[in-house]
Design a protein around this motif. Structure first.
Motif, PDB file in Angstrom:
ATOM      1  N   VAL A 156     -34.023 -23.039  37.437  1.00  0.00           N
ATOM      2  CA  VAL A 156     -32.943 -22.869  36.400  1.00  0.00           C
ATOM      3  C   VAL A 156     -31.660 -23.344  36.852  1.00  0.00           C
ATOM      4  O   VAL A 156     -31.025 -24.030  36.339  1.00  0.00           O
ATOM      5  CB  VAL A 156     -32.942 -21.735  35.607  1.00  0.00           C
ATOM      6  N   PRO A 157     -31.316 -22.526  37.949  1.00  0.00           N
ATOM      7  CA  PRO A 157     -29.843 -22.563  38.514  1.00  0.00           C
ATOM      8  C   PRO A 157     -29.712 -24.155  38.915  1.00  0.00           C
ATOM      9  O   PRO A 157     -28.622 -24.575  38.813  1.00  0.00           O
ATOM     10  CB  PRO A 157     -29.878 -21.669  39.720  1.00  0.00           C
ATOM     11  N   LEU A 158     -30.722 -24.641  39.650  1.00  0.00           N
ATOM     12  CA  LEU A 158     -30.491 -26.204  40.167  1.00  0.00           C
ATOM     13  C   LEU A 158     -30.362 -27.079  39.105  1.00  0.00           C
ATOM     14  O   LEU A 158     -29.707 -28.146  39.037  1.00  0.00           O
ATOM     15  CB  LEU A 158     -31.470 -26.445  41.248  1.00  0.00           C
ATOM     16  N   THR A 159     -31.420 -26.886  38.118  1.00  0.00           N
ATOM     17  CA  THR A 159     -31.278 -27.736  36.935  1.00  0.00           C
ATOM     18  C   THR A 159     -29.925 -27.740  36.221  1.00  0.00           C
ATOM     19  O   THR A 159     -29.374 -28.851  35.706  1.00  0.00           O
ATOM     20  CB  THR A 159     -32.524 -27.455  36.081  1.00  0.00           C
ATOM     21  N   LEU A 160     -29.437 -26.654  35.924  1.00  0.00           N
ATOM     22  CA  LEU A 160     -28.390 -26.475  35.197  1.00  0.00           C
ATOM     23  C   LEU A 160     -27.015 -26.996  35.872  1.00  0.00           C
ATOM     24  O   LEU A 160     -26.225 -27.702  35.425  1.00  0.00           O
ATOM     25  CB  LEU A 160     -28.033 -25.086  35.002  1.00  0.00           C
ATOM     26  N   ARG A 161     -27.252 -26.906  37.310  1.00  0.00           N
ATOM     27  CA  ARG A 161     -26.001 -27.538  38.085  1.00  0.00           C
ATOM     28  C   ARG A 161     -26.151 -29.046  37.935  1.00  0.00           C
ATOM     29  O   ARG A 161     -25.017 -29.905  37.554  1.00  0.00           O
ATOM     30  CB  ARG A 161     -26.421 -27.178  39.497  1.00  0.00           C
ATOM     31  N   HIS A 162     -27.295 -29.623  37.814  1.00  0.00           N
ATOM     32  CA  HIS A 162     -27.508 -31.136  37.533  1.00  0.00           C
ATOM     33  C   HIS A 162     -27.230 -31.439  36.003  1.00  0.00           C
ATOM     34  O   HIS A 162     -26.644 -32.595  35.832  1.00  0.00           O
ATOM     35  CB  HIS A 162     -28.538 -31.689  38.060  1.00  0.00           C
ATOM     36  N   ALA A 163     -27.454 -30.576  35.233  1.00  0.00           N
ATOM     37  CA  ALA A 163     -27.308 -30.830  34.055  1.00  0.00           C
ATOM     38  C   ALA A 163     -25.683 -30.960  32.983  1.00  0.00           C
ATOM     39  O   ALA A 163     -25.579 -31.221  32.177  1.00  0.00           O
ATOM     40  CB  ALA A 163     -27.960 -30.295  32.991  1.00  0.00           C
ATOM     41  N   LEU A 164     -25.016 -29.861  33.984  1.00  0.00           N
ATOM     42  CA  LEU A 164     -23.943 -29.808  33.376  1.00  0.00           C
ATOM     43  C   LEU A 164     -22.966 -30.652  32.774  1.00  0.00           C
ATOM     44  O   LEU A 164     -22.343 -30.592  31.648  1.00  0.00           O
ATOM     45  CB  LEU A 164     -23.200 -28.828  34.206  1.00  0.00           C
ATOM     46  N   PRO A 165     -22.863 -31.961  33.721  1.00  0.00           N
ATOM     47  CA  PRO A 165     -22.032 -32.944  33.072  1.00  0.00           C
ATOM     48  C   PRO A 165     -22.591 -33.495  31.658  1.00  0.00           C
ATOM     49  O   PRO A 165     -21.882 -33.631  30.740  1.00  0.00           O
ATOM     50  CB  PRO A 165     -22.259 -34.016  34.033  1.00  0.00           C
ATOM     51  N   GLY A 166     -23.908 -33.656  31.633  1.00  0.00           N
ATOM     52  CA  GLY A 166     -24.331 -33.919  30.510  1.00  0.00           C
ATOM     53  C   GLY A 166     -24.307 -33.025  29.342  1.00  0.00           C
ATOM     54  O   GLY A 166     -24.143 -33.320  28.229  1.00  0.00           O
ATOM     55  N   LEU A 167     -24.533 -31.551  29.869  1.00  0.00           N
ATOM     56  CA  LEU A 167     -24.299 -30.727  28.585  1.00  0.00           C
ATOM     57  C   LEU A 167     -22.834 -30.608  28.195  1.00  0.00           C
ATOM     58  O   LEU A 167     -22.700 -30.450  26.919  1.00  0.00           O
ATOM     59  CB  LEU A 167     -24.497 -29.294  29.181  1.00  0.00           C
TER      60      LEU A 167
END
Length: 239
Positions: A156-167
């Motif tokens: 979850v933390p690593l996925t959110l790190r990569h997803a944040l620009p898209g979010l």
């Protein structure tokens, strides 16, 4: 009679529209937050189905993202509002109620915005998970982490790190989509602007003010998201 200035139009006095516009801006943020939350929940399930689901789950997730990305958002809002109202009316008749029962505009709009943004969330989460280096997950397994612990503290933390620009991009889209909810009668910013423009005969002035308010909200959101991204990527070397 002299035309009132911009400051007079947005004042909080008896002749100004400041309170109405501020209330509309707050409603816009609430709709965006509700739709964003619903979309994130849908996107998490959709991404999970595409990544590790069976053939049936993957087919449903693919169909969902394909259909929702190909239908205009305004049409989705109409379908939720009128379709939901038809269901509520039918349920009301079974309970003895007479006449038309409308689905609350806030609920219909939030659900519609959430369902449309959920397709984007699905792809953002899926792409972010694929960006996580397999070695990091393998290292967690080698350390003896269980599946649940590995999911909470690594994936979850690593996925959110990569997803944040898209979010962040999805949030800006959802914020603009919230203006479409005005067709259901919800007194959000655009609806309040329409009322003010019609009452005063000054459409250009009020739509210009509304544009400025939307810009303030989106700019503030952008600053917050950039700080969040900086916080989540601390210690990570940038390319």
């Amino acid at each position: 009679m002299n035309q009132p200035s911009i400051l007079e139009l947005v004042s909080f006095g008896s002749e100004g529209w400041g309170k109405a516009l501020l209330a509309g801006a707050w409603m816009t943020i609430l709709i965006a937050l509700a739709g964003y939350s619903i979309g994130a929940a849908i996107g998490a399930f959709g991404a999970g189905a595409k990544i590790s689901g069976g053939r049936g789950a993957r087919f449903v997730a693919d169909a969902y993202t394909t259909v929702l990305r190909g239908i205009p958002d305004l049409l989705v809002i109409f379908l939720f509002y009128f379709g939901g109202s038809a269901v509520v009316t039918a349920a009301g008749r079974l309970l003895g109620a007479d006449g038309f029962v409308g689905l609350p505009g806030f609920l219909a709009g939030s659900l519609a915005v959430g369902v449309t943004s959920g397709a984007q969330f699905t792809e953002v989460f899926r792409g972010a998970f694929k960006a996580v280096h397999p070695g990091e997950i393998e290292a967690a397994i080698a350390c003896g982490m269980g599946r649940s612990l590995r999911f909470r503290h690594i994936i979850v933390p690593l996925t959110l790190r990569h997803a944040l620009p898209g979010l962040g991009n999805i949030w800006q889209v959802v914020l603009k989509e919230s203006a479409l909810v005005s067709i259901t009668g919800v007194a959000e910013l655009l609806r309040q602007t329409q009322i003010a423009a019609g009452s005063t005969g000054l459409p250009f002035d009020f739509y210009l003010i509304a544009g400025g308010i939307y810009l303030v909200i989106s700019t503030g959101s952008g600053i917050f998201l950039r700080r969040a991204e900086k916080h989540l990527t601390r210690g990570v070397r940038r390319a």
